[in-house]
Design an enzyme around this catalytic site. Structure first.
Site, PDB file in Angstrom:
ATOM      1  N   CYS A 129       0.832  -1.208   0.000  1.00 44.07           N
ATOM      2  CA  CYS A 129       0.000   0.000   0.000  1.00 44.07           C
ATOM      3  C   CYS A 129       0.867   1.259   0.000  1.00 44.07           C
ATOM      4  O   CYS A 129       1.384   1.661   1.048  1.00 44.07           O
ATOM      5  CB  CYS A 129      -0.917  -0.018   1.222  1.00 44.07           C
ATOM      6  N   CYS A 132      -0.416   4.181   2.128  1.00 45.69           N
ATOM      7  CA  CYS A 132      -0.280   3.977   3.586  1.00 45.69           C
ATOM      8  C   CYS A 132       1.174   4.204   4.024  1.00 45.69           C
ATOM      9  O   CYS A 132       1.429   4.829   5.045  1.00 45.69           O
ATOM     10  CB  CYS A 132      -0.636   2.554   3.995  1.00 45.69           C
ATOM     11  N   ASP A 133       2.122   3.661   3.270  1.00 43.60           N
ATOM     12  CA  ASP A 133       3.506   3.576   3.758  1.00 43.60           C
ATOM     13  C   ASP A 133       4.493   4.464   2.999  1.00 43.60           C
ATOM     14  O   ASP A 133       5.647   4.593   3.422  1.00 43.60           O
ATOM     15  CB  ASP A 133       3.995   2.113   3.650  1.00 43.60           C
TER      16      ASP A 133
END
Ligand code: NAP
Length: 300
Positions: A129, A132-133
């Site tokens: 992701c 997200c990261d």
């Protein structure tokens, strides 16, 4: 006893919940993780009619609140079994429920590379992701693997954060949108590595690099701090599917346009369905159709 239990709170499941609740049915939505499904992790939605530049998270939360406001109950419990009958019985890891109808909107899970160290390095350089990261790798060199829209969107998103983005794809042509490919071509810090696969993960405590093998057999090592794996999705392996007809890849087969499965009063919607186009708009459409079929048959 519920009228309709919907398994999965992604776009398909929540759309079904909206339609079923609005028709006065007693509706329960079961979700394993977080509401929203795959789209939660999308930076910007640009191709849903009427929605433009909306984040996946904001969209998901609106959809969830809409379903709840209309009366759908949401429980965060993993559904693990479905037993045929009238009523149908659904087991979760915590409870057992009876329902007159069930809509399977389980969605899909990210495909893994299945390389040594992949599990160990999740959160230590391996990610599925980018939104997200990605921020953890600001000004670092990173790689994205895949040739679909997820990989292209991830590479574009990361190109504004990372110092360098290698986009590795197993063929010479991308599966994803040409417009995004053209945007990436104009990015000075994006390098395409085509006709190639990631064949080794380097690093014990954290990812330090990857080995990439060209289809001609030549290998090279690239030092990167992160590898974003975006090589598609697969249906989740779930006991529920034991009694449901699926294709050879595990996607549920709808018997007809009304989205019946092979089991009476069980319907299918969204990415878990065997179909040609997996997009938000087709997930929403499936949810509306499956719910409408279930409502019509419950009202008979
Ligand atoms: P996808 O379209 O299935 O693409 C997966 C990519 O990974 C393909 O390029 C495939 O290569 C490659 N791949 C598959 N298995 C591999 C393996 N074992 N090793 C290396 N590469 C592998 O998946 P996705 O990109 O996640 O997209 C899923 C769906 O969501 C699609 O319908 C997509 O259009 C949609 N989506 C849309 C948007 C948007 O509209 N902006 C954004 C994200 C996702 P091949 O091409 O050679 O098969």
């Amino acid at each position: 006893m519920y009228d309709i239990i919907i398994i999965g709170a992604g776009t398909a499941g929540l759309t079904a919940a909206i339609y079923a609740s609005r028709s006065g049915k007693k509706v329960l939505v079961l979700e394993t993780l977080a509401a929203g499904g795959q789209i939660v992790n999308t930076n910007k939605i640009d191709n849903y009619p009427g929605l433009f530049h909306v984040s996946g998270y904001d969209y998901s939360m609106k959809l969830l609140h809409q379903a709840e406001d209309l009366g759908a109950e949401i429980k965060y419990e993993k559904a693990v079994d479905l037993i045929e009958g009238n009523p149908l019985k659904i087991k979760t890891l915590k409870n057992k429920y009876n329902t007159k109808a069930c809509i399977l909107a389980l969605g899909v899970v990210n495909r893994k590379l299945n390389l040594d160290g992949e599990e160990r390095l999740i959160g230590k350089g391996i990610s599925y992701c980018a939104t997200c990261d990605g921020a953890l790798f600001r000004d670092k060199e990173v790689a994205v693997n895949g040739g679909g829209n997820t990989a292209l969107d991830d590479a574009l998103y990361l190109s504004d954060l990372a110092s360098k983005v290698y986009l590795i794809h197993r063929r010479s042509e991308f599966r994803g949108n040409i417009e995004t490919v053209n945007k990436l071509k104009n990015k000075k810090n994006v390098e395409f590595i085509l006709d190639s696969n990631v064949t080794k993960l380097i690093g014990e405590e954290k990812l330090e690099g990857i080995e990439v093998t060209n289809n001609d057999g030549s290998k090279k090592e690239i030092p990167v701090s992160a590898l974003f794996v975006a090589i598609g999705q697969i249906p989740e392996n779930n006991n529920i599917l034991d009694i449901i007809d699926t294709d050879e890849r595990g996607y549920i087969i709808a018997k007809d346009d009304a989205l019946h499965t092979n089991i009476e009063h069980v319907y299918v919607a969204g990415d878990i369905r065997e179909k040609g186009l997996r997009q938000l708009v087709t997930a929403a459409s499936d949810g509306a159709i499956a719910a409408t079929t279930a409502i019509r048959e419950l009202n008979k």
